[in-house]
Design an enzyme around this catalytic site. Structure first.
Site, PDB file in Angstrom:
ATOM      1  N   CYS A 141      10.772  -9.604   0.350  1.00 19.14           N
ATOM      2  CA  CYS A 141      10.588  -9.639   1.803  1.00 19.14           C
ATOM      3  C   CYS A 141      10.134  -8.284   2.324  1.00 19.14           C
ATOM      4  O   CYS A 141      10.938  -7.361   2.489  1.00 19.14           O
ATOM      5  CB  CYS A 141      11.896 -10.073   2.481  1.00 19.14           C
ATOM      6  SG  CYS A 141      11.749 -10.169   4.274  1.00 19.14           S
ATOM      7  N   CYS A 144      11.641  -7.265   5.673  1.00 21.51           N
ATOM      8  CA  CYS A 144      13.024  -6.773   5.571  1.00 21.51           C
ATOM      9  C   CYS A 144      13.065  -5.365   4.979  1.00 21.51           C
ATOM     10  O   CYS A 144      13.820  -4.520   5.443  1.00 21.51           O
ATOM     11  CB  CYS A 144      13.869  -7.675   4.664  1.00 21.51           C
ATOM     12  SG  CYS A 144      13.587  -9.425   4.860  1.00 21.51           S
ATOM     13  N   ASP A 145      12.298  -5.129   3.954  1.00 16.95           N
ATOM     14  CA  ASP A 145      12.521  -3.930   3.136  1.00 16.95           C
ATOM     15  C   ASP A 145      11.386  -2.905   3.147  1.00 16.95           C
ATOM     16  O   ASP A 145      11.555  -1.803   2.618  1.00 16.95           O
ATOM     17  CB  ASP A 145      12.801  -4.349   1.679  1.00 16.95           C
ATOM     18  CG  ASP A 145      14.068  -5.198   1.582  1.00 16.95           C
ATOM     19  OD1 ASP A 145      14.985  -4.954   2.373  1.00 16.95           O
ATOM     20  OD2 ASP A 145      14.129  -6.092   0.720  1.00 16.95           O
TER      21      ASP A 145
END
Ligand code: NDP
Length: 318
Positions: A141, A144-145
């Site tokens: 992701c 997300c990261d």
């Protein structure tokens, strides 16, 4: 009324799955006195259990670890009386009401309403080093990261719309993005491809496969082979993203609930209602587009409210 330790049990509301969607549905349903029973599935907490820092969930200004956040969700659901149990729904029969759900192939639950929040699983390449470094530089992701790799070099595998979108997202944060594409062309829409190919700090490695993600504690590189020439190249990178698609966890609902060609449950737009009355779907199992913890939680709330209305109407009919 619930009866423990029998092979058949009647419940008002059953929630299948314990990610952000399931827990949020449980919090709302328990506070509405629907006495929800939740079965967590094989990985209580869902995809966030394999995520490290979460910095984009509102309410956590300093960020939080994924597993810790899911612990908070669980505690909040329990606080209002959700009956949380470890177990996997192995088959369902939604052809009659109450709905029948079999847990671990042996325990039968008859439920007036069911909320499905079984999520989706990211597809992985399946190489050992990818698994070893998951959460330590390997991620599925970028939204997300990606932030953790700002100013650094990263690679992303995949050639669909997700990979293309995530590559351009990463390119804004990172110094350099290698996009590892297994064929000589991309599956992504022309517009997305155009964007990728016109982003100066994205280098597309065509006809390429990843042999190994390098690194001991964290990612330090990747070994990539050009399938046509046989040339093996070592990329010096700190982040390795995999964007080769997701698989909704819907196998047990096949033939019972309407799904799209990829297996995502179809809900009536603006609601969490499936094609079966009294069965609701929330979170990634019905969302291939946004796939965020906060959107999953939002749809879990919607599912609880939809279930509450359904159960209220059912009571009036009795
Ligand atoms: P897709 O299934 O569309 O694409 C998966 C990609 O991963 C393909 O390019 C495939 O390669 C590649 N791949 C699969 N397995 C491997 C492997 N083992 N090694 C290397 N590469 C592999 O998934 P997406 O998540 O990209 O998209 C899912 C759906 O969501 C699509 O319908 C997409 O259009 C949609 N979507 C739309 C967006 C938008 O409109 N903004 C954004 C994101 C998704 P190959 O092509 O060779 O099969």
């Amino acid at each position: 009324m619930t009866t423990e330790n029998t092979s058949t049990e009647k419940v008002e509301l059953l929630i299948i799955g314990a990610g952000p969607a399931g827990y949020t549905a449980a919090i709302y349903a328990a506070r509405a006195d629907l006495k929800p029973v939740m079965y967590t599935g094989i990985q209580p907490g869902g995809q966030l259990m394999i995520t490290t820092d979460v910095e984009n969930y509102p309410g956590y200004p300093d960020g939080i670890m994924g597993p810790e956040m899911m612990e908070h969700f669980r505690k909040q659901a329990e606080r209002f009386g959700t009956d949380i149990r470890f177990g996997v729904a192995t088959s369902v029969d939604f052809s009659r009401h109450p709905h029948k759900v079999i847990i671990d192939e042996e325990h039968t639950i008859l439920a007036d309403a069911v909320i499905i929040s079984t999520g989706a699983s990211a597809k992985w390449l399946g190489i050992e080093s990818e698994q070893k470094l998951n959460g330590h530089g390997v991620s599925a992701c970028a939204v997300c990261d990606g932030f953790f790799f700002r100013g650094q070099d990263v690679a992303i595998v995949g050639a669909g719309d997700t990979a293309a979108e995530e590559a351009t997202y990463l390119a804004k944060l990172c110094k350099k993005v290698y996009m590892i594409v297994r064929r000589g062309e991309m599956r992504a829409s022309k517009a997305m491809q155009h964007r990728v190919l016109n982003t100066p700090n994205i280098e597309v490695l065509w006809n390429s496969e990843t042999l190994e993600v390098l690194g001991d504690q964290t990612v330090t590189g990747a070994k990539v082979k050009n399938i046509e020439t046989g040339e093996v190249r070592e990329l010096a990178i700190e982040g390795f993203f995999v964007a080769i698609g997701h698989q909704p966890n819907t196998d047990i609902f096949k033939g019972q609930l309407d799904m799209d060609e990829q297996g995502y449950l179809i809900t009536v737009p603006g609601t969490t209602k499936t094609n079966i009355s009294g069965v609701f779907a929330s979170g990634d199992v019905q969302d291939k587009n946004y796939r965020q913890a906060v959107t999953a939680a939002g749809s879990g709330c919607m599912a609880a409210l939809d279930a509450e209305r359904f159960l209220g109407a059912m009571m009036h009919k009795v």
